[in-house]
Write a protein that holds these residues in place. Structure first.
Motif, PDB file in Angstrom:
ATOM      1  N   GLU A 177       1.058  -1.072  -0.135  1.00  0.00           N
ATOM      2  CA  GLU A 177       0.107   0.337   0.052  1.00  0.00           C
ATOM      3  C   GLU A 177       1.212   1.327   0.313  1.00  0.00           C
ATOM      4  O   GLU A 177       0.561   1.812  -0.669  1.00  0.00           O
TER       5      GLU A 177
ATOM      6  N   PHE B  81       1.812   1.631  -3.552  1.00  0.00           N
ATOM      7  CA  PHE B  81       1.266   2.160  -3.953  1.00  0.00           C
ATOM      8  C   PHE B  81       0.976   3.552  -3.780  1.00  0.00           C
ATOM      9  O   PHE B  81       0.725   4.220  -4.929  1.00  0.00           O
ATOM     10  N   ASP B  82       1.023   3.904  -2.809  1.00  0.00           N
ATOM     11  CA  ASP B  82       0.796   5.167  -2.461  1.00  0.00           C
ATOM     12  C   ASP B  82       1.478   6.748  -2.833  1.00  0.00           C
ATOM     13  O   ASP B  82       1.104   7.638  -3.488  1.00  0.00           O
TER      14      ASP B  82
ATOM     15  N   GLU C 131      -5.186  -1.281  -9.862  1.00  0.00           N
ATOM     16  CA  GLU C 131      -4.550  -0.948  -8.574  1.00  0.00           C
ATOM     17  C   GLU C 131      -4.665  -2.466  -7.993  1.00  0.00           C
ATOM     18  O   GLU C 131      -4.991  -2.613  -6.887  1.00  0.00           O
ATOM     19  N   ASN C 132      -3.440  -3.382  -8.655  1.00  0.00           N
ATOM     20  CA  ASN C 132      -3.304  -4.136  -8.180  1.00  0.00           C
ATOM     21  C   ASN C 132      -2.019  -4.297  -7.868  1.00  0.00           C
ATOM     22  O   ASN C 132      -0.421  -4.053  -8.303  1.00  0.00           O
ATOM     23  N   LEU C 133      -2.045  -4.142  -6.821  1.00  0.00           N
ATOM     24  CA  LEU C 133      -1.262  -4.238  -5.104  1.00  0.00           C
ATOM     25  C   LEU C 133       0.292  -5.214  -5.658  1.00  0.00           C
ATOM     26  O   LEU C 133       1.824  -4.379  -5.727  1.00  0.00           O
TER      27      LEU C 133
ATOM     28  N   LEU D 152      -1.616  -0.664 -13.218  1.00  0.00           N
ATOM     29  CA  LEU D 152      -1.766   0.570 -12.329  1.00  0.00           C
ATOM     30  C   LEU D 152      -3.451   1.347 -12.155  1.00  0.00           C
ATOM     31  O   LEU D 152      -3.730   1.409 -11.509  1.00  0.00           O
ATOM     32  N   TRP D 153      -4.115   0.766 -13.698  1.00  0.00           N
ATOM     33  CA  TRP D 153      -5.089   1.059 -13.550  1.00  0.00           C
ATOM     34  C   TRP D 153      -6.052   0.409 -12.519  1.00  0.00           C
ATOM     35  O   TRP D 153      -7.317   0.825 -12.234  1.00  0.00           O
TER      36      TRP D 153
ATOM     37  N   LYS E  94       0.974   6.644  -6.559  1.00  0.00           N
ATOM     38  CA  LYS E  94      -0.132   7.340  -6.764  1.00  0.00           C
ATOM     39  C   LYS E  94       0.152   9.135  -6.396  1.00  0.00           C
ATOM     40  O   LYS E  94      -0.401  10.144  -7.091  1.00  0.00           O
TER      41      LYS E  94
END
Ligand code: SF4
Ligand code: SF4
Length: 245
Positions: free
Chosen positions: A23, A26-27, A72-74, A69-70, A30
């Motif tokens: 997470e 990804f944060d 959100e497949n971490l 990414l689109w 993003k």
């Protein structure tokens, strides 16, 4: 997704990657200031992959990266950051063709920055063989002389490589900083420019990133920096002495 991801990191001692870490990564991706500029949606049409030169050479697909990414497949994002993102040649052919005006190459650059920030073992493994190239770039300012840039030498740069096959005189004029054009080794950036570049790298955190990726190279670069700064100080003093005479 479960609280703990089952991804195992083959390059570190950690048996699993905690979900919180996925997470956080990804944060950071993003939250990058360019993220919204590089990703607007994705049709999964594959035009980017069809035109991507690196996709012809490696197990790599910009369509796959954008989809991860689109959606959100971490776990998939973390997995792609182990190796795949380092296959992109940053030619940006994909950005010119995407109907959504996405920039898969730009997204890959963001993921690379975040991989460095999180000190991923994969970054160290991927970049280690390039330490000599990095040292050359950092210490002399450039790795290539313009006559080395040809379509044959860089097939994975894609169709845009033809644009740099310009006459040497034009290429030299296009270089924005004062250089000494020594074709034997590469361009050698002049002392003042080198010292300014070192200050920029210090202020922008580039050197901190280098330290986290390759401590030995960082130490060598510090020595080069100290030497050039001293040389520059001596040169300035000499100029002052000459002016006083
Ligand atoms: S990033 Fe663009 S070109 Fe690539 S699959 Fe998505 S919509 Fe198509
Ligand atoms: S920047 Fe070039 S190499 Fe990278 S994904 Fe786009 S087309 Fe492929």
């Amino acid at each position: 997704m479960s609280e703990h991801s089952l991804i195992s990191d083959p390059l570190s001692d950690e048996p699993v990657v905690p979900y919180e870490k996925l997470e956080a990564i990804f944060d950071d991706i993003k939250g990058h200031m360019l993220y919204d500029h590089e990703l607007h949606g994705c049709l999964n049409c594959g035009i980017c992959t069809a035109t991507c030169p690196s996709a012809s050479y490696y197990d790599y697909s910009p369509r796959e990266i954008v989809q991860l990414l689109w959606t959100e497949n971490l776990e998939g994002i973390y997995d792609a950051m182990q190796e795949k993102i380092w296959s992109c040649a940053q030619c940006y052919t994909c950005a010119a063709r995407c109907p959504f005006e996405n920039s898969p190459g730009g997204l890959v650059m963001i993921m690379r920055e975040v991989a460095i920030k999180h000190e991923m073992e994969s970054v160290k493994a991927v970049l280690r063989p390039f330490s000599r190239v990095l040292l050359k770039v950092i210490s002399t300012g450039n790795q290539l002389a313009p006559n080395m840039i040809t379509r044959e030498a860089f097939p994975d740069w894609g169709p845009d490589v033809s644009k740099v096959e310009a006459p040497l005189a034009i290429l030299r004029k296009a270089i924005p900083m004062p250089t000494m054009h020594t074709l034997d080794t590469a361009w050698v950036v002049n002392l003042k420019t080198s010292v300014e570049l070192f200050s920029i790298w210090e202020a922008t955190g580039v050197l901190d990133q280098l330290e986290s990726v390759d401590e030995n190279l960082f130490d060598v670069v510090l020595d080069v920096m100290d030497e050039k700064r001293e040389e520059y100080e001596d040169w300035l003093e000499e100029q002052e002495d000459e002016d006083d005479e």
